[in-house]
Motif scaffolding. Sequence first.
Motif, PDB file in Angstrom:
ATOM      1  N   PRO A 153      18.710  34.092  17.614  1.00  0.00           N
ATOM      2  CA  PRO A 153      20.172  34.125  17.425  1.00  0.00           C
ATOM      3  C   PRO A 153      20.967  33.769  18.686  1.00  0.00           C
ATOM      4  O   PRO A 153      21.856  34.523  19.110  1.00  0.00           O
ATOM      5  CB  PRO A 153      20.422  35.575  17.001  1.00  0.00           C
ATOM      6  N   PHE A 154      20.664  32.618  19.270  1.00  0.00           N
ATOM      7  CA  PHE A 154      21.362  32.149  20.465  1.00  0.00           C
ATOM      8  C   PHE A 154      22.021  30.806  20.156  1.00  0.00           C
ATOM      9  O   PHE A 154      21.366  29.890  19.664  1.00  0.00           O
ATOM     10  CB  PHE A 154      20.396  31.988  21.636  1.00  0.00           C
ATOM     11  N   LEU A 155      23.297  30.687  20.459  1.00  0.00           N
ATOM     12  CA  LEU A 155      24.004  29.442  20.188  1.00  0.00           C
ATOM     13  C   LEU A 155      23.509  28.298  21.062  1.00  0.00           C
ATOM     14  O   LEU A 155      23.753  27.134  20.745  1.00  0.00           O
ATOM     15  CB  LEU A 155      25.509  29.625  20.390  1.00  0.00           C
ATOM     16  N   SER A 156      22.847  28.614  22.155  1.00  0.00           N
ATOM     17  CA  SER A 156      22.328  27.572  23.044  1.00  0.00           C
ATOM     18  C   SER A 156      21.001  27.001  22.555  1.00  0.00           C
ATOM     19  O   SER A 156      20.472  26.072  23.178  1.00  0.00           O
ATOM     20  CB  SER A 156      22.155  28.130  24.464  1.00  0.00           C
ATOM     21  N   LYS A 157      20.463  27.526  21.452  1.00  0.00           N
ATOM     22  CA  LYS A 157      19.265  26.935  20.869  1.00  0.00           C
ATOM     23  C   LYS A 157      19.607  25.539  20.382  1.00  0.00           C
ATOM     24  O   LYS A 157      20.506  25.353  19.544  1.00  0.00           O
ATOM     25  CB  LYS A 157      18.764  27.776  19.692  1.00  0.00           C
ATOM     26  N   GLY A 158      18.885  24.528  20.872  1.00  0.00           N
ATOM     27  CA  GLY A 158      19.145  23.169  20.451  1.00  0.00           C
ATOM     28  C   GLY A 158      19.004  23.001  18.953  1.00  0.00           C
ATOM     29  O   GLY A 158      19.764  22.266  18.315  1.00  0.00           O
ATOM     30  N   ILE A 159      18.045  23.703  18.350  1.00  0.00           N
ATOM     31  CA  ILE A 159      17.819  23.570  16.914  1.00  0.00           C
ATOM     32  C   ILE A 159      18.994  24.134  16.125  1.00  0.00           C
ATOM     33  O   ILE A 159      19.343  23.632  15.053  1.00  0.00           O
ATOM     34  CB  ILE A 159      16.487  24.254  16.512  1.00  0.00           C
ATOM     35  N   PHE A 160      19.644  25.180  16.646  1.00  0.00           N
ATOM     36  CA  PHE A 160      20.816  25.717  15.962  1.00  0.00           C
ATOM     37  C   PHE A 160      21.972  24.725  16.020  1.00  0.00           C
ATOM     38  O   PHE A 160      22.635  24.464  15.008  1.00  0.00           O
ATOM     39  CB  PHE A 160      21.242  27.050  16.576  1.00  0.00           C
ATOM     40  N   GLN A 161      22.229  24.170  17.203  1.00  0.00           N
ATOM     41  CA  GLN A 161      23.336  23.234  17.323  1.00  0.00           C
ATOM     42  C   GLN A 161      23.092  21.981  16.494  1.00  0.00           C
ATOM     43  O   GLN A 161      24.037  21.413  15.925  1.00  0.00           O
ATOM     44  CB  GLN A 161      23.559  22.883  18.792  1.00  0.00           C
ATOM     45  N   PHE A 162      21.842  21.545  16.396  1.00  0.00           N
ATOM     46  CA  PHE A 162      21.532  20.369  15.578  1.00  0.00           C
ATOM     47  C   PHE A 162      21.746  20.664  14.097  1.00  0.00           C
ATOM     48  O   PHE A 162      22.434  19.917  13.389  1.00  0.00           O
ATOM     49  CB  PHE A 162      20.092  19.924  15.830  1.00  0.00           C
ATOM     50  N   LYS A 163      21.190  21.762  13.609  1.00  0.00           N
ATOM     51  CA  LYS A 163      21.278  22.062  12.187  1.00  0.00           C
ATOM     52  C   LYS A 163      22.683  22.519  11.786  1.00  0.00           C
ATOM     53  O   LYS A 163      23.053  22.424  10.611  1.00  0.00           O
ATOM     54  CB  LYS A 163      20.232  23.113  11.808  1.00  0.00           C
ATOM     55  N   ARG A 164      23.461  22.992  12.740  1.00  0.00           N
ATOM     56  CA  ARG A 164      24.832  23.391  12.436  1.00  0.00           C
ATOM     57  C   ARG A 164      25.645  22.209  11.916  1.00  0.00           C
ATOM     58  O   ARG A 164      26.619  22.391  11.181  1.00  0.00           O
ATOM     59  CB  ARG A 164      25.487  23.983  13.683  1.00  0.00           C
ATOM     60  N   LYS A 165      25.236  20.979  12.279  1.00  0.00           N
ATOM     61  CA  LYS A 165      25.953  19.786  11.815  1.00  0.00           C
ATOM     62  C   LYS A 165      25.892  19.642  10.298  1.00  0.00           C
ATOM     63  O   LYS A 165      26.711  18.937   9.707  1.00  0.00           O
ATOM     64  CB  LYS A 165      25.370  18.530  12.482  1.00  0.00           C
ATOM     65  N   MET A 166      24.902  20.311   9.663  1.00  0.00           N
ATOM     66  CA  MET A 166      24.798  20.274   8.204  1.00  0.00           C
ATOM     67  C   MET A 166      25.520  21.436   7.544  1.00  0.00           C
ATOM     68  O   MET A 166      25.431  21.623   6.334  1.00  0.00           O
ATOM     69  CB  MET A 166      23.317  20.248   7.801  1.00  0.00           C
ATOM     70  N   HIS A 167      26.231  22.218   8.339  1.00  0.00           N
ATOM     71  CA  HIS A 167      27.030  23.332   7.842  1.00  0.00           C
ATOM     72  C   HIS A 167      26.191  24.286   6.998  1.00  0.00           C
ATOM     73  O   HIS A 167      26.547  24.612   5.852  1.00  0.00           O
ATOM     74  CB  HIS A 167      28.221  22.804   7.036  1.00  0.00           C
ATOM     75  N   PRO A 168      25.074  24.784   7.526  1.00  0.00           N
ATOM     76  CA  PRO A 168      24.216  25.667   6.738  1.00  0.00           C
ATOM     77  C   PRO A 168      24.790  27.076   6.658  1.00  0.00           C
ATOM     78  O   PRO A 168      25.642  27.473   7.463  1.00  0.00           O
ATOM     79  CB  PRO A 168      22.911  25.665   7.536  1.00  0.00           C
ATOM     80  N   GLU A 169      24.298  27.840   5.713  1.00  0.00           N
ATOM     81  CA  GLU A 169      24.625  29.255   5.623  1.00  0.00           C
ATOM     82  C   GLU A 169      23.690  30.034   6.554  1.00  0.00           C
ATOM     83  O   GLU A 169      22.482  29.806   6.576  1.00  0.00           O
ATOM     84  CB  GLU A 169      24.458  29.744   4.187  1.00  0.00           C
ATOM     85  N   VAL A 170      24.262  30.944   7.324  1.00  0.00           N
ATOM     86  CA  VAL A 170      23.504  31.793   8.237  1.00  0.00           C
ATOM     87  C   VAL A 170      23.261  33.131   7.558  1.00  0.00           C
ATOM     88  O   VAL A 170      24.207  33.829   7.172  1.00  0.00           O
ATOM     89  CB  VAL A 170      24.253  32.002   9.565  1.00  0.00           C
ATOM     90  N   THR A 171      21.994  33.486   7.386  1.00  0.00           N
ATOM     91  CA  THR A 171      21.624  34.757   6.769  1.00  0.00           C
ATOM     92  C   THR A 171      20.456  35.354   7.537  1.00  0.00           C
ATOM     93  O   THR A 171      19.889  34.718   8.439  1.00  0.00           O
ATOM     94  CB  THR A 171      21.209  34.568   5.307  1.00  0.00           C
ATOM     95  N   LEU A 172      20.090  36.557   7.166  1.00  0.00           N
ATOM     96  CA  LEU A 172      18.843  37.126   7.668  1.00  0.00           C
ATOM     97  C   LEU A 172      17.684  36.525   6.878  1.00  0.00           C
ATOM     98  O   LEU A 172      17.833  36.194   5.702  1.00  0.00           O
ATOM     99  CB  LEU A 172      18.846  38.642   7.512  1.00  0.00           C
ATOM    100  N   PRO A 173      16.514  36.370   7.496  1.00  0.00           N
ATOM    101  CA  PRO A 173      15.361  35.835   6.772  1.00  0.00           C
ATOM    102  C   PRO A 173      14.985  36.745   5.601  1.00  0.00           C
ATOM    103  O   PRO A 173      15.286  37.943   5.592  1.00  0.00           O
ATOM    104  CB  PRO A 173      14.251  35.819   7.833  1.00  0.00           C
TER     105      PRO A 173
END
Length: 389
Positions: free
Chosen positions: A277-297
Amino acid sequence: MPTTTLVPPNWRYAWNNSAAPLVVRAHALTAAAARPSVTVSRPTGGPDGGSPTLAYGGLAHGLTHVLPFLEQRRGAGAQHSRRRTTWAELADGRAATGADLLAVGLLRRAAPRTAPRHCLLLPFRISLSVPVGPDPQEVVQRLSRKARQQHARELRSRDRTLEVATSEADFHSFYDGMHRPTMRNRHRDAARSEERRSALVCLFRRGVLFFLRESGRRVAGMLCRLEGATLVVRLAGVEAGGEEPYRSGTYMAMYVLILQWAAEHGLTRVDLSGCEPFLSKGIFQFKRKMHPEVTLPDNHFRDKRLMLRVLRDTPEVRDLLTANPVLAYDTTGGALEAVYFHDADRPARTDLRWQCPGVSGQRAVDLDEFLDGLPRSTPRTPAAQPARP
């Protein structure tokens, strides 16, 4: 000679990934019965090496999911020491008195509802998924404007098409020629993946293998698992693990085409997998471009939490906190929000964006107030510039 019984790959996959209540409960019972340990990570070069000393304790998954990420963001080599401890010592920080920052992985039932002083309470991991409807064109509209324009332009200029592969030879070609090199080149010692036999049995034979072709040539692949009406992205890779596909938008094109394939085949959701859960994760910033829903696993990580506790107020700790905003529980303990640290010398890293469904908003935290009362070191001048993801 005694024989060794290997755990069947489907059992191992279920243990690691299943959301079945019995599996989730077994994880919780195993974690509660284990005696915790704490690992202290000192930067190479000694205590004056210009980087904070980190520690992780508690649930064992954090040694592969949390500590390597924090070390990577610290940007220094690591010297590890490990010892047994107690949950009480982890709870109040006594387990790592020589560290500057302590991360503790713990079960939800053992976590406080709101974070104590000098602490943040985070989910252990987050899941990112995209709902899909019957219209494949709606998928493209979820993209950011810049990503949408690049996708449309390069879809034509690079003659990109999506291939569904069906042979085991295709699987091995993907696994050896794309997935493993990509994991090795991008993640080095922190690489995590599915073992070959498990990937073959639990993913390929129960899912779909996609290749992205450019002018007829396979340049990237993704191995996904079908779970009801959900397509779960599990393994990915690019040809020979190269860097050019990331710069050219190849990965984004593949995600978009897979989302459209899911819509065309009557699926309702694509699980993009998750991350810390870190905004500096490259994978988060990349996938955020697809406007995903953030939930718990859905699996055992749903019942795990991560406590970040600052033990010393140092310039290096302030640098690390500022450079790595987090998704944390708000003051009520019920919703996730983006938390940005800042002080007079370190502006908040609001360029690391959070806007996704499932995140309620953002909160700016003044480091002078958050760290007030902690032991302090002599300020370093000038303060280090925050690291970029």
